[in-house]
Write an enzyme that holds these catalytic residues in place. Sequence first.
Site, PDB file in Angstrom:
ATOM      1  N   HIS A  72       0.841  -1.206   0.000  1.00 48.30           N
ATOM      2  CA  HIS A  72       0.000   0.000   0.000  1.00 48.30           C
ATOM      3  C   HIS A  72       0.875   1.254   0.000  1.00 48.30           C
ATOM      4  CE1 HIS A  72      -4.064  -1.712   1.601  1.00 48.30           C
ATOM      5  NE2 HIS A  72      -3.565  -2.420   0.613  1.00 48.30           N
ATOM      6  N   TYR A 200      -8.855   5.240   8.153  1.00 48.11           N
ATOM      7  CA  TYR A 200      -8.944   5.590   9.577  1.00 48.11           C
ATOM      8  C   TYR A 200     -10.000   6.693   9.679  1.00 48.11           C
ATOM      9  CZ  TYR A 200      -4.500   3.159  10.591  1.00 48.11           C
ATOM     10  OH  TYR A 200      -3.508   2.219  10.760  1.00 48.11           O
ATOM     11  N   PRO A 291      -3.103   0.094  19.231  1.00 49.69           N
ATOM     12  CA  PRO A 291      -2.931  -0.386  17.852  1.00 49.69           C
ATOM     13  C   PRO A 291      -3.119   0.669  16.757  1.00 49.69           C
ATOM     14  CG  PRO A 291      -4.995  -1.187  18.770  1.00 49.69           C
ATOM     15  CD  PRO A 291      -4.271  -0.518  19.887  1.00 49.69           C
ATOM     16  N   LYS A 295       2.016  -0.365  15.162  1.00 50.45           N
ATOM     17  CA  LYS A 295       3.447  -0.455  15.457  1.00 50.45           C
ATOM     18  C   LYS A 295       3.890  -1.690  16.257  1.00 50.45           C
ATOM     19  CE  LYS A 295       5.087   3.182  13.524  1.00 50.45           C
ATOM     20  NZ  LYS A 295       4.797   2.725  12.161  1.00 50.45           N
ATOM     21  N   TYR A 381       4.370   6.649  10.250  1.00 46.71           N
ATOM     22  CA  TYR A 381       3.530   5.488   9.936  1.00 46.71           C
ATOM     23  C   TYR A 381       4.329   4.425   9.185  1.00 46.71           C
ATOM     24  CZ  TYR A 381      -0.711   2.887   8.888  1.00 46.71           C
ATOM     25  OH  TYR A 381      -1.667   1.909   8.829  1.00 46.71           O
TER      26      TYR A 381
HETATM   27  P1  RFL Z   1       2.942 -12.125  21.259  1.00 43.42           P
HETATM   28  O1  RFL Z   1       2.491 -12.150  19.864  1.00 43.42           O
HETATM   29  O2  RFL Z   1       1.955 -11.808  22.324  1.00 43.42           O
HETATM   30  O3  RFL Z   1       3.633 -13.528  21.553  1.00 43.42           O
HETATM   31  C1  RFL Z   1       3.974 -13.942  22.850  1.00 43.42           C
HETATM   32  C2  RFL Z   1       3.903 -15.466  22.881  1.00 43.42           C
HETATM   33  O4  RFL Z   1       4.312 -15.925  24.156  1.00 43.42           O
HETATM   34  C3  RFL Z   1       3.447 -16.956  24.562  1.00 43.42           C
HETATM   35  N1  RFL Z   1       3.523 -17.059  26.036  1.00 43.42           N
HETATM   36  C4  RFL Z   1       4.216 -18.021  26.696  1.00 43.42           C
HETATM   37  N2  RFL Z   1       4.934 -19.059  26.244  1.00 43.42           N
HETATM   38  C5  RFL Z   1       5.524 -19.876  27.175  1.00 43.42           C
HETATM   39  N3  RFL Z   1       5.396 -19.666  28.517  1.00 43.42           N
HETATM   40  C6  RFL Z   1       4.671 -18.634  28.997  1.00 43.42           C
HETATM   41  N4  RFL Z   1       4.559 -18.441  30.318  1.00 43.42           N
HETATM   42  C7  RFL Z   1       4.054 -17.741  28.068  1.00 43.42           C
HETATM   43  N5  RFL Z   1       3.278 -16.623  28.202  1.00 43.42           N
HETATM   44  C8  RFL Z   1       2.973 -16.228  26.959  1.00 43.42           C
HETATM   45  C9  RFL Z   1       2.099 -16.535  24.036  1.00 43.42           C
HETATM   46  O5  RFL Z   1       1.181 -17.628  23.919  1.00 43.42           O
HETATM   47  C10 RFL Z   1       2.481 -15.971  22.680  1.00 43.42           C
HETATM   48  O6  RFL Z   1       2.460 -16.946  21.658  1.00 43.42           O
HETATM   49  O7  RFL Z   1       4.149 -11.089  21.471  1.00 43.42           O
HETATM   50  P2  RFL Z   1       5.310 -10.597  20.453  1.00 43.42           P
HETATM   51  O8  RFL Z   1       5.982 -11.754  19.808  1.00 43.42           O
HETATM   52  O9  RFL Z   1       6.080  -9.626  21.224  1.00 43.42           O
HETATM   53  O10 RFL Z   1       4.514  -9.849  19.266  1.00 43.42           O
HETATM   54  C11 RFL Z   1       3.842  -8.645  19.497  1.00 43.42           C
HETATM   55  C12 RFL Z   1       2.621  -8.531  18.589  1.00 43.42           C
HETATM   56  O11 RFL Z   1       1.833  -9.704  18.714  1.00 43.42           O
HETATM   57  C13 RFL Z   1       1.769  -7.291  18.906  1.00 43.42           C
HETATM   58  O12 RFL Z   1       2.576  -6.206  19.241  1.00 43.42           O
HETATM   59  C14 RFL Z   1       0.878  -6.887  17.713  1.00 43.42           C
HETATM   60  O13 RFL Z   1      -0.090  -7.853  17.444  1.00 43.42           O
HETATM   61  C15 RFL Z   1       0.203  -5.544  18.006  1.00 43.42           C
HETATM   62  N6  RFL Z   1      -0.730  -5.128  16.947  1.00 43.42           N
HETATM   63  C16 RFL Z   1      -0.297  -4.553  15.769  1.00 43.42           C
HETATM   64  N7  RFL Z   1       1.021  -4.391  15.526  1.00 43.42           N
HETATM   65  C17 RFL Z   1       1.449  -3.904  14.321  1.00 43.42           C
HETATM   66  O14 RFL Z   1       2.659  -3.739  14.126  1.00 43.42           O
HETATM   67  N8  RFL Z   1       0.580  -3.562  13.307  1.00 43.42           N
HETATM   68  C18 RFL Z   1      -0.756  -3.695  13.471  1.00 43.42           C
HETATM   69  O15 RFL Z   1      -1.504  -3.438  12.521  1.00 43.42           O
HETATM   70  C19 RFL Z   1      -1.242  -4.170  14.740  1.00 43.42           C
HETATM   71  N9  RFL Z   1      -2.559  -4.327  14.940  1.00 43.42           N
HETATM   72  C20 RFL Z   1      -2.103  -5.325  17.135  1.00 43.42           C
HETATM   73  C21 RFL Z   1      -3.001  -4.904  16.102  1.00 43.42           C
HETATM   74  C22 RFL Z   1      -2.605  -5.958  18.279  1.00 43.42           C
HETATM   75  C23 RFL Z   1      -3.960  -6.116  18.406  1.00 43.42           C
HETATM   76  N10 RFL Z   1      -4.398  -6.777  19.578  1.00 43.42           N
HETATM   77  C24 RFL Z   1      -5.193  -7.940  19.529  1.00 43.42           C
HETATM   78  C25 RFL Z   1      -3.759  -6.452  20.829  1.00 43.42           C
HETATM   79  C26 RFL Z   1      -4.356  -5.060  16.238  1.00 43.42           C
HETATM   80  C27 RFL Z   1      -4.850  -5.653  17.405  1.00 43.42           C
HETATM   81  C28 RFL Z   1      -6.336  -5.753  17.544  1.00 43.42           C
HETATM   82  C1  PHB Z   2      -5.207  -4.450  10.956  1.00 45.67           C
HETATM   83  O1  PHB Z   2      -5.292  -4.628   9.735  1.00 45.67           O
HETATM   84  O2  PHB Z   2      -5.497  -5.342  11.776  1.00 45.67           O
HETATM   85  C2  PHB Z   2      -4.772  -3.142  11.481  1.00 45.67           C
HETATM   86  C3  PHB Z   2      -4.422  -2.147  10.579  1.00 45.67           C
HETATM   87  C4  PHB Z   2      -4.022  -0.897  11.066  1.00 45.67           C
HETATM   88  C5  PHB Z   2      -3.974  -0.670  12.425  1.00 45.67           C
HETATM   89  C6  PHB Z   2      -4.310  -1.681  13.313  1.00 45.67           C
HETATM   90  C7  PHB Z   2      -4.712  -2.921  12.850  1.00 45.67           C
HETATM   91  O3  PHB Z   2      -3.598   0.550  12.892  1.00 45.67           O
END
Ligand code: RFL
Ligand code: PHB
Length: 389
Positions: A72, A200, A291, A295, A381
Site C-alpha cells: 500500500h 482511519y 494499535p 506499530k 507510519y
Molecule cells: P505475542 O504475539 O503476544 O507472543 C507472545 C507469545 O508468548 C506466549 N507465552 C508463553 N509461552 C511460554 N510460557 C509462557 N509463560 C508464556 N506466556 C505467553 C504466548 O502464547 C504468545 O504466543 O508477542 P510478540 O511476539 O512480542 O509480538 C507482538 C505482537 O503480537 C503485537 O505487538 C501486535 O499484534 C500488536 N498489533 C499490531 N502491531 C502492528 O505492528 N501492526 C498492526 O496493525 C497491529 N494491529 C495489534 C493490532 C494488536 C492487536 N491486539 C489484539 C492487541 C491489532 C490488534 C487488535
Molecule cells: C489491521 O489490519 O489489523 C490493522 C491495521 C491498522 C492498524 C491496526 C490494525 O492501525
Amino acid sequence: MRTRVAIVGAGPAGLTLGHLLTLAGIDNVVLESRTREHVETRVRAGVLEEGTTNLLRSTGVGERMDREGLVHHGVELRFDETAHRIAMSDLTGHSIMVYGQQEVVKDLIAARLQSGAPLHFEAECASLEDVTSERPRVVFTQDGRAHELECEFVAGCDGFHGVCRSAIPAAALRVYERAYPFGWLGILAAVAPSTEELIYARHPRGFALHSLRSPEISRLYVQCSPDDDLAHWPDTRIWDELHVRLAAKGWTLHEGPIIEKGITSMRSFVAEPMRYGRLLLAGDAAHIVPPTGAKGLNLAIADVALLAPALVDWFHAGTSTGLDMYSDTALRRVWRAQDFSNYMTALLHRHDDEFENMRQLSRLQYVANSPAAARSLAENYVGLQLPGF
Ligand code: RFL
Ligand code: PHB
C-alpha cells in the site's frame, strides 16, 4: 535440557529471534505455552513496515508474503464524511505491506520446523531462575511434568501477560504506563474490502478502521468501551455502526458474514531496562502500544533485529557491546512509536471531553491540508528510517 539461548514465546518476536539465531548457527530452543493451531490462527496485526518485510525477505521467509501480501502506498483519513489521502510513498519514498500477523507466524513456524531447530508447543514457562548468573534456567511444564532448560541467555518474548518480565526485581525495573478509556471491537468479514487503502475514520460516534487481509477478507474495527462485552454487539449493530462511522459521499460499505470477532483494550506500556543480567526482553513483553499506529508487531521485529546480532557478536566474537547497548538502542525506537501511537489514538478516537474533540478536528484539518504535517504522520507510519532510530 541445555541450549545457548532459551526463547520463551512463539509470537513474532520469539520466532524471528529463533530464526535469526538458527541462521547464525547458534543453538536455541523456543518454548510456547499454547498449541500450534492457536498461535497460527490468532488474529492480530496486519500492517508491516519495510524494515520488517526486508528482514523477513532477506532471511528467506518472505516468499509467500511477497506473493500474497498487498503493498500500500497511502492511507486515508476520513472525517466529516470526506476522504483525505495521505500519500505515504510520495511523501516518504516508503510503502507498507498488508499481510496478517498469523501468516508471518505460520511462515516462521514452517521455516523452523524445516530447519529442525527445537520448538515446543504446550510448554509453559513457570519461572526463570538465576538470570544474573552465567547459567540461567527456565522452569517449564509440559505434558503435566516440570522440566528445566539450562541456557546462557533467556530471551523473554512471552508477550505482555508473560512471566519473564516478573523475573526482574521491582527495584530494578521502571514502568511507564497509560490506559486509554477506549477499546476496539475487531471483526474479520468474508467480503471483498470496500476500499483499496486503509481508512482511519473519525466520527462523532467514535473511531472506525477499515483494513483488509486479502481480496476476499475485510478487517474492520469500531471504537467501543474498554470493558465492553461482545454480547452487546450482535452483528447487525456492528455493521450499523460501521456504516455510520465510515460514511462518505459516493462510497458504499459492503457487508459479509463475520467470521471472527473480539474486543481489545488499549494501553501504552514500557518496562525499562529491557535487559537484566542474562535475561533479555523483546516485543510486547517489554512494551505495548495502542494499535492505532500499527506499530506493535513492527517493534517486536525491530527489537530482535538488534538482539540477534548482539547475541551473535557475544557468541562468535566474545564482545558484549551489542548486548550492553541493546536496551537503550531499542527503547529509542520504542519511545518514538509510543509517541506516534499516542498521537494517532488521540487524533481519531471520540473523547468524552468536547474541548479535545474540537482540538482533534483542527489537528485533522491541519494534517489534511499541510504537506508538512501529512509528511510527519507518513514518516512515522511507514516506520522511521532516520539515524538513531
Ligand atoms: P505475542 O504475539 O503476544 O507472543 C507472545 C507469545 O508468548 C506466549 N507465552 C508463553 N509461552 C511460554 N510460557 C509462557 N509463560 C508464556 N506466556 C505467553 C504466548 O502464547 C504468545 O504466543 O508477542 P510478540 O511476539 O512480542 O509480538 C507482538 C505482537 O503480537 C503485537 O505487538 C501486535 O499484534 C500488536 N498489533 C499490531 N502491531 C502492528 O505492528 N501492526 C498492526 O496493525 C497491529 N494491529 C495489534 C493490532 C494488536 C492487536 N491486539 C489484539 C492487541 C491489532 C490488534 C487488535
Ligand atoms: C489491521 O489490519 O489489523 C490493522 C491495521 C491498522 C492498524 C491496526 C490494525 O492501525
